[in-house]
Design a protein around this motif. Structure first.
Motif, PDB file in Angstrom:
ATOM      1  N   VAL A 181     114.312  29.088  90.590  1.00 26.15           N
ATOM      2  CA  VAL A 181     114.415  29.431  92.014  1.00 26.15           C
ATOM      3  C   VAL A 181     114.607  28.164  92.848  1.00 26.15           C
ATOM      4  CG1 VAL A 181     113.077  30.236  94.004  1.00 26.15           C
ATOM      5  CG2 VAL A 181     113.162  31.605  91.919  1.00 26.15           C
ATOM      6  N   LEU A 182     113.826  27.143  92.547  1.00 26.15           N
ATOM      7  CA  LEU A 182     113.920  25.889  93.309  1.00 26.15           C
ATOM      8  C   LEU A 182     115.259  25.195  93.074  1.00 26.15           C
ATOM      9  CD1 LEU A 182     110.320  24.426  92.855  1.00 26.15           C
ATOM     10  CD2 LEU A 182     111.331  25.361  94.950  1.00 26.15           C
ATOM     11  N   LEU A 183     115.766  25.277  91.858  1.00 26.73           N
ATOM     12  CA  LEU A 183     117.067  24.674  91.582  1.00 26.73           C
ATOM     13  C   LEU A 183     118.183  25.367  92.354  1.00 26.73           C
ATOM     14  CD1 LEU A 183     117.177  23.937  87.731  1.00 26.73           C
ATOM     15  CD2 LEU A 183     117.482  22.296  89.583  1.00 26.73           C
ATOM     16  N   THR A 184     118.076  26.677  92.504  1.00 28.62           N
ATOM     17  CA  THR A 184     119.148  27.463  93.125  1.00 28.62           C
ATOM     18  C   THR A 184     119.052  27.477  94.645  1.00 28.62           C
ATOM     19  OG1 THR A 184     119.156  28.893  91.168  1.00 28.62           O
ATOM     20  CG2 THR A 184     120.304  29.705  93.124  1.00 28.62           C
ATOM     21  N   TYR A 185     117.820  27.607  95.159  1.00 26.71           N
ATOM     22  CA  TYR A 185     117.671  27.827  96.601  1.00 26.71           C
ATOM     23  C   TYR A 185     117.004  26.659  97.332  1.00 26.71           C
ATOM     24  CZ  TYR A 185     118.799  32.477  94.917  1.00 26.71           C
ATOM     25  OH  TYR A 185     119.408  33.540  94.301  1.00 26.71           O
ATOM     26  N   SER A 186     115.909  26.158  96.838  1.00 27.47           N
ATOM     27  CA  SER A 186     115.248  24.936  97.315  1.00 27.47           C
ATOM     28  C   SER A 186     114.615  25.005  98.700  1.00 27.47           C
ATOM     29  CB  SER A 186     116.214  23.739  97.265  1.00 27.47           C
ATOM     30  OG  SER A 186     116.751  23.593  95.971  1.00 27.47           O
ATOM     31  N   ALA A 187     115.401  25.178  99.759  1.00 28.34           N
ATOM     32  CA  ALA A 187     114.872  25.116 101.127  1.00 28.34           C
ATOM     33  C   ALA A 187     114.672  26.517 101.711  1.00 28.34           C
ATOM     34  CB  ALA A 187     115.825  24.323 102.015  1.00 28.34           C
ATOM     35  N   PRO A 188     113.740  26.673 102.667  1.00 25.37           N
ATOM     36  CA  PRO A 188     113.477  27.984 103.278  1.00 25.37           C
ATOM     37  C   PRO A 188     114.723  28.658 103.845  1.00 25.37           C
ATOM     38  CG  PRO A 188     111.773  26.437 103.918  1.00 25.37           C
ATOM     39  CD  PRO A 188     112.810  25.645 103.188  1.00 25.37           C
ATOM     40  N   GLU A 189     115.619  27.862 104.487  1.00 24.00           N
ATOM     41  CA  GLU A 189     116.820  28.436 105.083  1.00 24.00           C
ATOM     42  C   GLU A 189     117.702  29.116 104.035  1.00 24.00           C
ATOM     43  OE1 GLU A 189     115.578  25.605 105.737  1.00 24.00           O
ATOM     44  OE2 GLU A 189     115.486  25.270 107.897  1.00 24.00           O
ATOM     45  N   THR A 190     117.714  28.548 102.825  1.00 29.44           N
ATOM     46  CA  THR A 190     118.531  29.108 101.752  1.00 29.44           C
ATOM     47  C   THR A 190     118.002  30.470 101.326  1.00 29.44           C
ATOM     48  OG1 THR A 190     118.756  26.832 100.977  1.00 29.44           O
ATOM     49  CG2 THR A 190     119.623  28.547  99.553  1.00 29.44           C
ATOM     50  N   PHE A 191     116.684  30.619 101.323  1.00 28.92           N
ATOM     51  CA  PHE A 191     116.083  31.904 100.955  1.00 28.92           C
ATOM     52  C   PHE A 191     116.412  32.979 101.987  1.00 28.92           C
ATOM     53  CE2 PHE A 191     113.213  29.041  98.602  1.00 28.92           C
ATOM     54  CZ  PHE A 191     113.301  29.609  97.340  1.00 28.92           C
ATOM     55  N   GLU A 234     118.886  18.039 103.751  1.00 26.43           N
ATOM     56  CA  GLU A 234     119.802  17.787 102.635  1.00 26.43           C
ATOM     57  C   GLU A 234     119.230  16.723 101.689  1.00 26.43           C
ATOM     58  OE1 GLU A 234     123.762  16.915 103.797  1.00 26.43           O
ATOM     59  OE2 GLU A 234     124.112  18.886 104.722  1.00 26.43           O
ATOM     60  N   ALA A 235     118.625  15.697 102.255  1.00 29.02           N
ATOM     61  CA  ALA A 235     118.037  14.626 101.443  1.00 29.02           C
ATOM     62  C   ALA A 235     116.851  15.160 100.647  1.00 29.02           C
ATOM     63  CB  ALA A 235     117.598  13.465 102.330  1.00 29.02           C
ATOM     64  N   TYR A 236     116.015  15.964 101.314  1.00 22.79           N
ATOM     65  CA  TYR A 236     114.855  16.548 100.623  1.00 22.79           C
ATOM     66  C   TYR A 236     115.289  17.471  99.483  1.00 22.79           C
ATOM     67  CZ  TYR A 236     111.591  14.927 104.237  1.00 22.79           C
ATOM     68  OH  TYR A 236     110.819  14.159 105.069  1.00 22.79           O
ATOM     69  N   VAL A 237     116.291  18.306  99.770  1.00 22.81           N
ATOM     70  CA  VAL A 237     116.770  19.264  98.768  1.00 22.81           C
ATOM     71  C   VAL A 237     117.385  18.528  97.580  1.00 22.81           C
ATOM     72  CG1 VAL A 237     118.515  21.035  98.307  1.00 22.81           C
ATOM     73  CG2 VAL A 237     117.087  21.178 100.360  1.00 22.81           C
ATOM     74  N   PHE A 238     118.132  17.458  97.877  1.00 24.93           N
ATOM     75  CA  PHE A 238     118.718  16.665  96.797  1.00 24.93           C
ATOM     76  C   PHE A 238     117.626  16.111  95.879  1.00 24.93           C
ATOM     77  CE2 PHE A 238     119.935  12.570  95.026  1.00 24.93           C
ATOM     78  CZ  PHE A 238     121.100  12.887  94.359  1.00 24.93           C
ATOM     79  N   GLN A 239     116.588  15.532  96.488  1.00 24.17           N
ATOM     80  CA  GLN A 239     115.475  14.999  95.699  1.00 24.17           C
ATOM     81  C   GLN A 239     114.818  16.091  94.861  1.00 24.17           C
ATOM     82  OE1 GLN A 239     112.616  12.249  97.758  1.00 24.17           O
ATOM     83  NE2 GLN A 239     113.907  12.694  99.534  1.00 24.17           N
ATOM     84  N   LEU A 240     114.583  17.228  95.516  1.00 21.81           N
ATOM     85  CA  LEU A 240     113.887  18.322  94.849  1.00 21.81           C
ATOM     86  C   LEU A 240     114.661  18.813  93.622  1.00 21.81           C
ATOM     87  CD1 LEU A 240     111.416  20.165  95.030  1.00 21.81           C
ATOM     88  CD2 LEU A 240     112.771  21.719  96.450  1.00 21.81           C
ATOM     89  N   ARG A 241     115.947  19.061  93.804  1.00 24.23           N
ATOM     90  CA  ARG A 241     116.754  19.558  92.692  1.00 24.23           C
ATOM     91  C   ARG A 241     116.876  18.521  91.575  1.00 24.23           C
ATOM     92  NH1 ARG A 241     121.480  22.630  96.231  1.00 24.23           N
ATOM     93  NH2 ARG A 241     120.271  24.539  96.614  1.00 24.23           N
ATOM     94  N   SER A 242     117.030  17.268  91.960  1.00 26.98           N
ATOM     95  CA  SER A 242     117.123  16.192  90.975  1.00 26.98           C
ATOM     96  C   SER A 242     115.852  16.104  90.140  1.00 26.98           C
ATOM     97  CB  SER A 242     117.377  14.853  91.682  1.00 26.98           C
ATOM     98  OG  SER A 242     117.337  13.782  90.760  1.00 26.98           O
ATOM     99  N   MET A 243     114.706  16.203  90.805  1.00 29.10           N
ATOM    100  CA  MET A 243     113.437  16.092  90.089  1.00 29.10           C
ATOM    101  C   MET A 243     113.168  17.300  89.205  1.00 29.10           C
ATOM    102  SD  MET A 243     110.862  14.077  92.705  1.00 29.10           S
ATOM    103  CE  MET A 243     111.078  15.177  94.101  1.00 29.10           C
ATOM    104  N   ILE A 244     113.565  18.483  89.657  1.00 21.90           N
ATOM    105  CA  ILE A 244     113.398  19.679  88.824  1.00 21.90           C
ATOM    106  C   ILE A 244     114.239  19.553  87.556  1.00 21.90           C
ATOM    107  CG2 ILE A 244     113.837  22.153  88.655  1.00 21.90           C
ATOM    108  CD1 ILE A 244     111.388  21.555  90.270  1.00 21.90           C
ATOM    109  N   GLU A 245     115.463  19.031  87.700  1.00 16.33           N
ATOM    110  CA  GLU A 245     116.314  18.812  86.527  1.00 16.33           C
ATOM    111  C   GLU A 245     115.661  17.822  85.564  1.00 16.33           C
ATOM    112  OE1 GLU A 245     118.812  20.285  85.492  1.00 16.33           O
ATOM    113  OE2 GLU A 245     120.032  21.094  87.117  1.00 16.33           O
ATOM    114  N   GLN A 246     115.066  16.769  86.123  1.00 17.15           N
ATOM    115  CA  GLN A 246     114.384  15.774  85.290  1.00 17.15           C
ATOM    116  C   GLN A 246     113.211  16.405  84.536  1.00 17.15           C
ATOM    117  OE1 GLN A 246     115.064  12.722  84.556  1.00 17.15           O
ATOM    118  NE2 GLN A 246     116.540  12.000  86.058  1.00 17.15           N
ATOM    119  N   ILE A 247     112.464  17.235  85.226  1.00 19.75           N
ATOM    120  CA  ILE A 247     111.313  17.891  84.605  1.00 19.75           C
ATOM    121  C   ILE A 247     111.760  18.794  83.452  1.00 19.75           C
ATOM    122  CG2 ILE A 247     109.519  19.641  84.978  1.00 19.75           C
ATOM    123  CD1 ILE A 247     109.185  18.419  87.821  1.00 19.75           C
TER     124      ILE A 247
END
Length: 394
Positions: A181-191, A234-247
């Protein structure tokens, strides 16, 4: 007989040769930690004898830098003793050169110590145990790195979607469904821009049917009223998705390492697996860190090596009445023993009774588990020394 002392370095080693009378025949021969360097050493040794049987070799266990040279010498049938640096330091203090320390002097010192014979070999582990040690420590690194990323993910979520963490208390923020879910949507606006049906289908697929429409509605409702940061998303979402991929990548690596560990553990078929609280992962860490159990003549020495012994605080006439765990020795071994002790404290009748006894004495939970870990270490020493499986004694 010739005595070859080698002072180990990262890139370059130093070698000295001494005869039975203590005469130095070769002093501080420098050679690189490479095949060319090792062949150069053999060339120098051939001046005294072409037979490996005429040499007794000594070297310090300095980090991991001695392993390649030891392997090279062992393949060529040299009798090689690996020494703990503490022994050579002690020998230095007993000689006239104790105030000096150079590569040349140390190689002479080691040769003389080998010639004198007053030393104890550092017990060498077989290939499987060395593999367990390396894999177990690597797994610890991967797990630790994964935990670091998870903390960073929570920090980002706290800023852009602080309500999200409360939505996955059961399965966890880092469960398979939540990560997708976080990889696909990430931010509240996307949901807000996705329908409940679409989100529900994504959740059902990621969770294998455990989550669905109800969770989707909860996420959308929380997103619509989220009190998160709205700028620089955009910066926050980029970090979030990058870190989820790393995990996800790290978790895959941990899984692969654990499979390798289980293969080796099954090959060893060690009696340690019969001890309470010890599965393949803890067994790998314990066996890898202990190596040859004969290194520890008593269980108390193994306890000390794990840092589970009590430290003593004393100054002048003052002596502390409350001593804490020393935490010296191998932290990897100590962590594995604690992990096993947590399980044994509640699943084995003997260790559970011991845990309850400590608790009844007013000991804190962790203190009681620490006591169980010490008792478990004594048990491990016994079963490994005797090579007999653990038996519950009621």
């Amino acid at each position: 007989m010739f005595y070859l002392g080698i002072d180990i370095g990262k890139r370059t080693h130093a070698a000295s040769v001494m005869d039975e009378a203590g005469k130095i025949l070769l002093k501080g021969f420098s050679f690189s930690n490479s095949t060319v360097g090792a062949e150069a050493l053999f060339g120098a040794l051939h001046k005294f004898s072409a037979s490996p049987e005429d040499f007794i070799v000594g070297m310090e266990a300095t980090g991991h830098y001695w392993l390649a040279l030891f392997s090279y010498l062992d393949e060529r049938h040299f009798l090689t003793h690996v020494l703990n640096p503490i022994q050579t330091d002690g020998w230095r203090n007993a000689t006239e050169i104790r105030k000096r320390k150079t590569d040349t002097i140390d190689s002479v010192l080691i040769a003389d110590l080998i010639r004198y014979g007053d030393f104890t070999d550092t017990s060498l582990m077989n290939e499987n145990v060395i593999s367990l040690k390396n894999l177990s420590r690597y797994r610890t690194y991967l797990v630790g790195t994964t935990s670091d990323f998870k903390r960073k993910v929570i920090a980002v979520l706290d800023q852009i979607f602080p309500e999200y963490e409360t939505l996955f208390k059961g399965t966890g923020v880092f469960g398979a469904a939540s990560k997708e879910v976080l990889l696909t949507y990430s931010a509240p606006e996307t949901f807000e821009n996705v329908t409940a049906d679409e989100l529900g289908q994504a959740l059902r697929k990621a969770s294998r049917g455990r989550l669905g429409a109800d969770k989707a509605e909860s996420i959308k409702q929380a997103a619509s009223s989220s009190f998160g940061v709205r700028f620089a998303q955009e910066a926050y979402v980029f970090q979030l998705r990058s870190m989820i991929e790393q995990i996800k990548f790290l978790e895959k690596q941990v899984n692969e390492v654990e499979k390798e560990i289980e293969i080796i553990i099954n090959q060893l078929d060690s009696v340690i697996m019969t001890a309470p609280g010890i599965g393949p992962i803890n067994a790998a860490a314990i066996l890898g860190e202990i190596g040859d159990i004969s290194r520890f003549s008593t269980a108390a020495k193994l306890v000390a090596y794990a840092g589970l012994d009590a430290s003593v605080t004393k100054s002048g006439e003052y002596e502390a009445t409350h001593n804490v765990m020393s935490k010296r020795g191998s932290p990897y071994l100590r962590k594995a023993l604690f992990s096993a002790a947590f399980v044994a404290s509640f699943n084995d009748p003997v260790f559970s009774a011991y845990y309850q006894k400590k608790r009844s004495e007013g000991k804190h939970h962790l203190t009681a588990v620490g006591a169980v870990a010490r008792k478990l270490t004594y048990t491990i020493h016994a079963i490994l020394t005797k090579n007999e499986p653990y038996k519950v004694q009621i």
